[in-house]
Write a protein that holds these residues in place. Structure first.
Motif: not given
Length: 108
Positions: A41-56
């Motif tokens: 899951a962390e790898a999947a979120m690695q390239e996202l912006s912090s706002v989206i990463r936090d929500s996701l």
């Protein structure tokens, strides 16, 4: 997946040292499976912006806890206890890395 992120996490947690062993809320084998999912899951979120990463991240972690039928509190307490014993943490993360390598081979 960035294995260096996993090694960094491992090195940081190895710095904690407390030999007092308390019973883990989540057994070791199950925790390995959970940590594999966490790192995917962390790898999947690695390239996202912090706002989206936090929500996701909230969604992903909620799903991981639901899939493995655990609570966030038990996960956090288990992680805390494992971090207190660097040898235990190293043993667990060796298994996590083996499982992540298997997943990477399957996806190729």
């Amino acid at each position: 997946m960035r294995i260096d992120v996993i090694f960094l996490f491992l090195l940081l947690t190895l710095s904690a040292c407390n030999k007092d062993q308390e019973k883990l809320p989540i057994r070791e084998e199950k925790m390995i499976d959970i940590l594999v999912d966490v790192h995917v899951a962390e790898a999947a979120m690695q390239e996202l912006s912090s706002v989206i990463r936090d929500s996701l991240g909230e969604v992903y972690y909620g799903q991981i806890f639901e899939i493995h039928d655990i609570t966030e509190e038990d996960f956090n307490k288990t992680m805390y206890l494992i971090k207190q014993d660097p040898e235990h943490m190293e043993r667990i993360y060796k298994e996590v890395l083996v499982e992540l390598d298997k997943k990477m081979e399957i996806s190729r």
